[in-house]
Design an enzyme around this catalytic site. Structure first.
Site, PDB file in Angstrom:
ATOM      1  N   GLU A 261       0.852  -1.192   0.000  1.00  0.00           N
ATOM      2  CA  GLU A 261       0.000   0.000   0.000  1.00  0.00           C
ATOM      3  C   GLU A 261       0.882   1.235   0.000  1.00  0.00           C
ATOM      4  O   GLU A 261       1.810   1.345   0.796  1.00  0.00           O
ATOM      5  CB  GLU A 261      -0.939   0.041   1.200  1.00  0.00           C
ATOM      6  CG  GLU A 261      -1.824   1.277   1.146  1.00  0.00           C
ATOM      7  CD  GLU A 261      -2.940   1.295   2.167  1.00  0.00           C
ATOM      8  OE1 GLU A 261      -3.531   2.380   2.336  1.00  0.00           O
ATOM      9  OE2 GLU A 261      -3.213   0.266   2.792  1.00  0.00           O
TER      10      GLU A 261
ATOM     11  N   ASP B  69       9.942   7.579   1.139  1.00  0.00           N
ATOM     12  CA  ASP B  69       9.362   7.924  -0.147  1.00  0.00           C
ATOM     13  C   ASP B  69       9.043   6.631  -0.920  1.00  0.00           C
ATOM     14  O   ASP B  69       9.940   5.832  -1.190  1.00  0.00           O
ATOM     15  CB  ASP B  69      10.356   8.791  -0.922  1.00  0.00           C
ATOM     16  CG  ASP B  69       9.879   9.191  -2.301  1.00  0.00           C
ATOM     17  OD1 ASP B  69       8.787   8.769  -2.728  1.00  0.00           O
ATOM     18  OD2 ASP B  69      10.611   9.940  -2.976  1.00  0.00           O
TER      19      ASP B  69
ATOM     20  N   LYS C 114      -3.985  22.252  -8.445  1.00  0.00           N
ATOM     21  CA  LYS C 114      -3.560  23.389  -9.278  1.00  0.00           C
ATOM     22  C   LYS C 114      -2.757  22.874 -10.469  1.00  0.00           C
ATOM     23  O   LYS C 114      -1.860  22.044 -10.308  1.00  0.00           O
ATOM     24  CB  LYS C 114      -2.711  24.365  -8.469  1.00  0.00           C
ATOM     25  CG  LYS C 114      -3.487  25.092  -7.390  1.00  0.00           C
ATOM     26  CD  LYS C 114      -2.588  26.063  -6.666  1.00  0.00           C
ATOM     27  CE  LYS C 114      -3.364  26.771  -5.557  1.00  0.00           C
ATOM     28  NZ  LYS C 114      -2.491  27.591  -4.721  1.00  0.00           N
TER      29      LYS C 114
ATOM     30  N   ASP D   9     -10.873  10.752  -5.674  1.00  0.00           N
ATOM     31  CA  ASP D   9     -12.149  11.470  -5.707  1.00  0.00           C
ATOM     32  C   ASP D   9     -12.013  12.776  -6.493  1.00  0.00           C
ATOM     33  O   ASP D   9     -12.877  13.633  -6.451  1.00  0.00           O
ATOM     34  CB  ASP D   9     -12.673  11.739  -4.294  1.00  0.00           C
ATOM     35  CG  ASP D   9     -11.666  12.459  -3.411  1.00  0.00           C
ATOM     36  OD1 ASP D   9     -10.566  12.799  -3.897  1.00  0.00           O
ATOM     37  OD2 ASP D   9     -11.971  12.680  -2.231  1.00  0.00           O
TER      38      ASP D   9
ATOM     39  N   ASP E  21      -2.515  12.302  -3.446  1.00  0.00           N
ATOM     40  CA  ASP E  21      -2.699  13.759  -3.469  1.00  0.00           C
ATOM     41  C   ASP E  21      -2.947  14.215  -4.906  1.00  0.00           C
ATOM     42  O   ASP E  21      -2.115  13.997  -5.780  1.00  0.00           O
ATOM     43  CB  ASP E  21      -1.457  14.449  -2.905  1.00  0.00           C
ATOM     44  CG  ASP E  21      -1.690  15.911  -2.589  1.00  0.00           C
ATOM     45  OD1 ASP E  21      -2.520  16.549  -3.281  1.00  0.00           O
ATOM     46  OD2 ASP E  21      -1.056  16.427  -1.660  1.00  0.00           O
TER      47      ASP E  21
END
Length: 194
Positions: free
Chosen positions: A58, A110, A137, A169, A133
Site C-alpha cells: 500500500e 518515499d 492546481k 475522488d 494527493d
C-alpha cells in the site's frame, strides 16, 4: 563540461511540526517492532513476516484506518504499507499495537524509492493506492504520483494476473490516471465506477 542533474518533483511536501508527542512516542517505541527500515537492497519478505503469504503493497496510507481494517480482515495476506508523513506513521503504529496485527509492516520513506530499490520484480500480489494527493492546481500537476513511468515501475513489481487498485475522488486526476493506464498495454481497467 558541466553535468546537469534533473530531480523529479516529489509527490509530497514534508512540513515540520505536524506530529503529536503520542505519535512521536509510537514511532520511537513501535517502528523498530512493526517497521522495515529503508535500505538500498531488495526485501526478503519472509524475513519480516511470521508466515509465507501473498504480499500486498500500500502506497500512502494516511492515518492508516483502511490499512488496518484490510490487514485485520485478511490474516492470510501480508501487507507492507509505505508512508512518508510521520504523523500517519505514528497513528498506524498505535493501531497495529492496539489490534495486535501481525501481517502488516510499515516503511516510513518515499514510496517511489522503496519501489525502485526494495521491491523485487514480480513479487507482489497487489498494490493499493487510495486517494493520492491530486495536486489540483495545474502548475502542481507535475507533482502527481501517477505517471506513465511510475505505472511501468509498479507493473514490473506485480506477479502475473495480479492487481493494482487505485481510488481517487478528483475527476481531473481520474481522467489523467485513466489516460496513463490506457498507454500501458499490460494494465487493464476492470472497474471504472463513478
Amino acid at each position: 563540461m558541466t553535468e546537469k542533474f534533473l530531480r523529479k518533483p516529489k509527490s509530497f511536501v514534508l512540513r515540520p511540526g505536524r506530529i503529536t508527542q503520542a505519535q512521536r512516542n509510537a514511532i520511537t517505541k513501535y517502528l523498530p517492532i512493526y517497521g522495515i527500515n529503508y535500505k538500498n537492497d531488495r526485501l526478503v519478505y519472509e524475513d519480516f513476516f511470521s508466515k509465507k503469504a501473498p504480499v500486498i503493497l500500500e502506497i500512502g496510507f494516511g492515518s492508516g484506518e483502511a490499512t488496518v481494517i484490510i490487514a485485520k480482515n485478511n490474516p492470510n495476506i501480508n501487507y507492507i504499507a509505505v508512508e512518508v508523513y510521520p504523523s500517519g506513521v505514528g497513528i498506524i503504529l498505535q493501531k497495529i499495537r492496539h489490534h495486535e496485527i501481525k501481517n502488516l509492516k510499515i516503511i516510513q520513506h518515499d514510496a517511489t524509492e522503496v519501489i525502485k530499490k526494495m521491491i523485487t520484480n514480480q513479487s507482489l500480489s497487489g498494490i493499493h493506492i487510495f486517494f493520492p494527493d491530486p495536486w489540483p492546481k495545474k502548475k502542481h500537476h507535475k507533482r502527481r504520483l501517477i505517471s506513465s513511468s511510475f505505472l511501468m515501475e509498479l507493473e514490473k513489481k506485480l506477479l502475473k494476473d495480479c492487481y493494482l487498485h487505485m481510488v481517487t475522488d478528483c475527476q481531473n486526476y481520474k481522467e489523467q490516471i485513466t489516460e496513463e493506464i490506457n498507454k500501458n498495454k499490460n494494465l487493464v481497467i476492470e472497474n471504472d465506477s463513478e
